[in-house]
Design a protein around this motif. Sequence first.
Motif, PDB file in Angstrom:
ATOM      1  N   SER A 184       0.830  -1.194   0.000  1.00  0.00           N
ATOM      2  CA  SER A 184       0.000   0.000   0.000  1.00  0.00           C
ATOM      3  C   SER A 184       0.868   1.250   0.000  1.00  0.00           C
ATOM      4  N   SER A 185       0.249   2.335  -0.363  1.00  0.00           N
ATOM      5  CA  SER A 185       0.943   3.618  -0.377  1.00  0.00           C
ATOM      6  C   SER A 185       1.253   4.065   1.053  1.00  0.00           C
ATOM      7  N   ILE A 186       2.099   5.074   1.141  1.00  0.00           N
ATOM      8  CA  ILE A 186       2.462   5.638   2.436  1.00  0.00           C
ATOM      9  C   ILE A 186       1.900   7.051   2.507  1.00  0.00           C
ATOM     10  N   LYS A 187       1.193   7.318   3.581  1.00  0.00           N
ATOM     11  CA  LYS A 187       0.633   8.652   3.796  1.00  0.00           C
ATOM     12  C   LYS A 187       1.491   9.390   4.821  1.00  0.00           C
ATOM     13  N   ILE A 188       1.589  10.688   4.639  1.00  0.00           N
ATOM     14  CA  ILE A 188       2.301  11.542   5.585  1.00  0.00           C
ATOM     15  C   ILE A 188       1.374  12.666   6.008  1.00  0.00           C
ATOM     16  N   VAL A 189       1.335  12.908   7.310  1.00  0.00           N
ATOM     17  CA  VAL A 189       0.674  14.093   7.846  1.00  0.00           C
ATOM     18  C   VAL A 189       1.770  14.894   8.533  1.00  0.00           C
ATOM     19  N   ALA A 190       2.046  16.076   7.994  1.00  0.00           N
ATOM     20  CA  ALA A 190       3.074  16.951   8.550  1.00  0.00           C
ATOM     21  C   ALA A 190       2.409  18.229   9.037  1.00  0.00           C
ATOM     22  N   THR A 191       2.538  18.487  10.334  1.00  0.00           N
ATOM     23  CA  THR A 191       1.937  19.668  10.941  1.00  0.00           C
ATOM     24  C   THR A 191       3.039  20.655  11.299  1.00  0.00           C
ATOM     25  N   ILE A 192       2.888  21.876  10.819  1.00  0.00           N
ATOM     26  CA  ILE A 192       3.861  22.937  11.068  1.00  0.00           C
ATOM     27  C   ILE A 192       3.142  24.106  11.729  1.00  0.00           C
ATOM     28  N   VAL A 193       3.695  24.567  12.836  1.00  0.00           N
ATOM     29  CA  VAL A 193       3.201  25.786  13.461  1.00  0.00           C
ATOM     30  C   VAL A 193       4.244  26.864  13.176  1.00  0.00           C
TER      31      VAL A 193
ATOM     32  N   ASP B   2      -1.534  17.806  -0.413  1.00  0.00           N
ATOM     33  CA  ASP B   2      -2.450  18.896  -0.111  1.00  0.00           C
ATOM     34  C   ASP B   2      -2.016  19.646   1.142  1.00  0.00           C
ATOM     35  N   LEU B   3      -2.309  20.936   1.154  1.00  0.00           N
ATOM     36  CA  LEU B   3      -1.983  21.802   2.278  1.00  0.00           C
ATOM     37  C   LEU B   3      -3.274  22.353   2.862  1.00  0.00           C
ATOM     38  N   HIS B   4      -3.360  22.320   4.192  1.00  0.00           N
ATOM     39  CA  HIS B   4      -4.537  22.804   4.902  1.00  0.00           C
ATOM     40  C   HIS B   4      -4.120  23.774   5.995  1.00  0.00           C
ATOM     41  N   GLN B   5      -5.045  24.663   6.343  1.00  0.00           N
ATOM     42  CA  GLN B   5      -4.791  25.639   7.403  1.00  0.00           C
ATOM     43  C   GLN B   5      -5.846  25.456   8.484  1.00  0.00           C
ATOM     44  N   ASP B   6      -5.412  25.420   9.719  1.00  0.00           N
ATOM     45  CA  ASP B   6      -6.307  25.301  10.866  1.00  0.00           C
ATOM     46  C   ASP B   6      -7.206  26.543  10.920  1.00  0.00           C
TER      47      ASP B   6
ATOM     48  N   ASP C 214      -1.812  29.973  12.115  1.00  0.00           N
ATOM     49  CA  ASP C 214      -0.383  29.702  11.980  1.00  0.00           C
ATOM     50  C   ASP C 214      -0.077  28.211  11.999  1.00  0.00           C
ATOM     51  N   ARG C 215      -1.098  27.378  12.110  1.00  0.00           N
ATOM     52  CA  ARG C 215      -0.943  25.918  12.108  1.00  0.00           C
ATOM     53  C   ARG C 215      -1.361  25.404  10.730  1.00  0.00           C
ATOM     54  N   LEU C 216      -0.392  24.840  10.021  1.00  0.00           N
ATOM     55  CA  LEU C 216      -0.630  24.323   8.670  1.00  0.00           C
ATOM     56  C   LEU C 216      -0.357  22.825   8.637  1.00  0.00           C
ATOM     57  N   VAL C 217      -1.150  22.112   7.853  1.00  0.00           N
ATOM     58  CA  VAL C 217      -1.046  20.662   7.815  1.00  0.00           C
ATOM     59  C   VAL C 217      -0.940  20.193   6.364  1.00  0.00           C
ATOM     60  N   PHE C 218       0.144  19.492   6.075  1.00  0.00           N
ATOM     61  CA  PHE C 218       0.316  18.834   4.780  1.00  0.00           C
ATOM     62  C   PHE C 218      -0.205  17.416   4.913  1.00  0.00           C
ATOM     63  N   ILE C 219      -1.024  16.994   3.952  1.00  0.00           N
ATOM     64  CA  ILE C 219      -1.469  15.608   3.885  1.00  0.00           C
ATOM     65  C   ILE C 219      -1.010  15.077   2.535  1.00  0.00           C
ATOM     66  N   GLU C 220      -0.114  14.092   2.604  1.00  0.00           N
ATOM     67  CA  GLU C 220       0.553  13.584   1.406  1.00  0.00           C
ATOM     68  C   GLU C 220       0.267  12.099   1.243  1.00  0.00           C
ATOM     69  N   ASN C 221       0.305  11.641   0.004  1.00  0.00           N
ATOM     70  CA  ASN C 221       0.145  10.230  -0.292  1.00  0.00           C
ATOM     71  C   ASN C 221       1.194   9.869  -1.348  1.00  0.00           C
TER      72      ASN C 221
ATOM     73  N   GLU D  54      13.569  27.322   8.080  1.00  0.00           N
ATOM     74  CA  GLU D  54      14.503  27.240   9.205  1.00  0.00           C
ATOM     75  C   GLU D  54      14.414  28.490  10.088  1.00  0.00           C
ATOM     76  N   GLY D  55      14.187  28.252  11.382  1.00  0.00           N
ATOM     77  CA  GLY D  55      14.093  29.337  12.347  1.00  0.00           C
ATOM     78  C   GLY D  55      12.769  30.086  12.329  1.00  0.00           C
ATOM     79  N   LYS D  56      11.822  29.650  11.488  1.00  0.00           N
ATOM     80  CA  LYS D  56      10.554  30.369  11.345  1.00  0.00           C
ATOM     81  C   LYS D  56       9.352  29.546  11.800  1.00  0.00           C
ATOM     82  N   THR D  57       9.624  28.432  12.478  1.00  0.00           N
ATOM     83  CA  THR D  57       8.535  27.583  12.952  1.00  0.00           C
ATOM     84  C   THR D  57       8.662  27.367  14.455  1.00  0.00           C
ATOM     85  N   ASP D  58       7.519  27.198  15.088  1.00  0.00           N
ATOM     86  CA  ASP D  58       7.502  26.856  16.511  1.00  0.00           C
ATOM     87  C   ASP D  58       7.542  25.351  16.709  1.00  0.00           C
ATOM     88  N   SER D  59       6.963  24.615  15.748  1.00  0.00           N
ATOM     89  CA  SER D  59       6.979  23.155  15.859  1.00  0.00           C
ATOM     90  C   SER D  59       6.771  22.527  14.493  1.00  0.00           C
TER      91      SER D  59
END
Length: 97
Positions: free
Chosen positions: A2-11, A41-45, A50-57, A81-86
């Motif tokens: 199966s494919s691999i999904k990634i959820v990346a959350t950046i604040v 895909d990119l999503h915004q809370d 300032d919380r953005l979520v990438f959902i990748e497949n 670099e240096g511009k994110t809290d998490s």
Amino acid sequence: MSSIKIVATIVVKAGHRQELLEKFQQLVSASRREAGNISYDLHQDINQPDRLVFIENWQSQAAIDEHNASAHFQAFVNAIEGKTDSLEIILMQSISD
């Protein structure tokens, strides 16, 4: 396999969201053109802009490895670099039918 999904959350740190939104959009556009990408895909809370979520497949781990080594992804890493809290990255596989 199966494919691999990634959820990346950046604040993003206060004051950097507008500046980084362009970088995020560039990453999405370039990543969608990669051979091993199924979706990116990119999503915004709504409640925390300032919380953005990438959902990748991705088709495979090899495709993810190629993505991570790509010039556009490396440029993105340097840009934030240096511009994110998490940053949280979760790799997942489907276990449902």
